[in-house]
Design an enzyme around this catalytic site. Structure first.
Site, mmCIF file in Angstrom:
data_model
loop_
_atom_site.group_PDB
_atom_site.id
_atom_site.type_symbol
_atom_site.label_atom_id
_atom_site.label_comp_id
_atom_site.label_asym_id
_atom_site.label_seq_id
_atom_site.Cartn_x
_atom_site.Cartn_y
_atom_site.Cartn_z
ATOM 1 N N GLU A 1 7.513 -1.678 9.846
ATOM 2 C CA GLU A 1 7.124 -2.968 10.301
ATOM 3 C C GLU A 1 6.516 -3.042 11.720
ATOM 4 O O GLU A 1 7.072 -3.894 12.407
ATOM 5 C CB GLU A 1 8.073 -3.808 9.972
ATOM 6 N N SER B 1 0.701 -1.252 -0.043
ATOM 7 C CA SER B 1 0.079 -0.105 -0.077
ATOM 8 C C SER B 1 0.807 1.357 -0.003
ATOM 9 O O SER B 1 0.436 2.256 -0.177
ATOM 10 C CB SER B 1 -1.056 0.158 1.202
HETATM 11 P P1 ADP Z 1 4.545 -1.145 1.924
HETATM 12 O O1 ADP Z 1 5.340 -0.846 2.615
HETATM 13 O O2 ADP Z 1 2.860 -0.750 2.378
HETATM 14 O O3 ADP Z 1 4.374 -2.887 1.652
HETATM 15 P P2 ADP Z 1 5.977 -0.111 -0.194
HETATM 16 O O4 ADP Z 1 6.106 1.285 0.011
HETATM 17 O O5 ADP Z 1 7.052 -0.872 0.059
HETATM 18 O O6 ADP Z 1 4.428 -0.777 0.579
HETATM 19 O O7 ADP Z 1 5.641 -0.333 -1.683
HETATM 20 C C1 ADP Z 1 4.670 0.493 -2.465
HETATM 21 C C2 ADP Z 1 5.039 0.250 -3.837
HETATM 22 O O8 ADP Z 1 4.973 -0.918 -4.193
HETATM 23 C C3 ADP Z 1 4.058 1.317 -4.924
HETATM 24 O O9 ADP Z 1 4.518 2.486 -4.888
HETATM 25 C C4 ADP Z 1 4.248 0.447 -6.443
HETATM 26 O O10 ADP Z 1 5.273 0.809 -6.651
HETATM 27 C C5 ADP Z 1 4.556 -0.966 -5.691
HETATM 28 N N1 ADP Z 1 3.564 -1.984 -5.892
HETATM 29 C C6 ADP Z 1 3.666 -3.118 -6.141
HETATM 30 N N2 ADP Z 1 2.429 -3.964 -6.244
HETATM 31 C C7 ADP Z 1 1.515 -3.010 -5.973
HETATM 32 C C8 ADP Z 1 0.023 -3.186 -5.738
HETATM 33 N N3 ADP Z 1 -0.519 -4.234 -5.835
HETATM 34 N N4 ADP Z 1 -0.626 -2.129 -5.207
HETATM 35 C C9 ADP Z 1 -0.012 -0.787 -5.260
HETATM 36 N N5 ADP Z 1 1.531 -0.733 -5.424
HETATM 37 C C10 ADP Z 1 2.141 -1.800 -5.572
#
Ligand code: ADP
Ligand code: ZN
Length: 191
Positions: free
Chosen positions: A89, A19
């Site tokens: 996290e 997200s």
């Molecule tokens: P989180 O920390 O919430 O896991 P991140 O900040 O690591 O999220 O990663 C977000 C990025 O992941 C987005 O900007 C996009 O580039 C990528 N991404 C890959 N798959 C998805 C998805 N299903 N929905 C939204 N973003 C995604």
């Protein structure tokens, strides 16, 4: 986001995997650094997805972080100069992280915590619910559902490409485990 307060407070950034929680955390911390604020970033030691020392987003942004096992270790790295504390996290820490966040905010520190609100079963994850209750500011963000393209609020756990069962163990020997973002409708947990 500009928060017009001159005392400590807690911000929570929550949502499912992909997200953009790490992205948003890094964005806020970078801006605090641009403002010449004293910033310290922490992550739980268990998460070594990409790098042991960094907060890393799926889009490739990163920021140096201190890996810690217990929330109270945070006190070893902060002093009276610390103005901003970032925690990534946050769901993997014990509930003690809530007390630490409160103490830091009471000392005048801006605490920004990012983490999963729900586990793969769609149930509240670890200390996150309590953190949300006591935070001044909460941003609940969405990913994109990998099945239908609608806003995704949940993390789908897959084992060998199939939806995991409710009581599947955390690590299955020899199995390929993966996660994707899904909406309520497309999220599947077999009981
Ligand atoms: P989180 O920390 O919430 O896991 P991140 O900040 O690591 O999220 O990663 C977000 C990025 O992941 C987005 O900007 C996009 O580039 C990528 N991404 C890959 N798959 C998805 C998805 N299903 N929905 C939204 N973003 C995604
Ligand atoms: Zn969907």
């Amino acid at each position: 986001m500009y928060r017009p307060v001159n005392h400590g407070y807690i911000e929570a950034v929550i949502g499912p995997m992909y997200s953009g929680k790490s992205e948003e955390l890094i964005r806020r911390l970078k801006r605090a650094k641009i403002a010449k604020q004293n910033v310290v970033v922490f992550k739980p030691k268990i998460d070594d997805r990409y790098s042991k020392e960094d907060v890393v987003s799926h889009s490739g942004d990163s920021m140096n972080a201190i890996p810690i096992s217990k929330p109270s270790e945070i006190y070893d790295y902060i002093d009276e100069r610390t103005q901003v504390v970032g925690i990534d996290e946050v769901q993997f820490f014990s509930e003690e992280i809530v007390d630490v966040a409160i103490e830091l905010a009471d000392k005048g520190i801006r605490v920004i915590a990012a983490g999963l609100d729900m586990d793969f079963k769609g149930e509240p994850f670890g200390p996150t619910p309590k953190l949300l209750a006591i935070a001044e500011f909460v941003d609940k963000i969405q990913a994109i559902c990998s099945v239908c393209g609608q806003p995704a609020t949940r993390s789908q756990r897959l084992i060998n490409g199939e939806p995991a069962r409710y009581d599947d163990p955390i690590i299955k020997v020899g199995a390929v485990e993966s996660y994707e973002a899904r909406c309520r409708k497309c999220h599947v947990v077999y009981k």
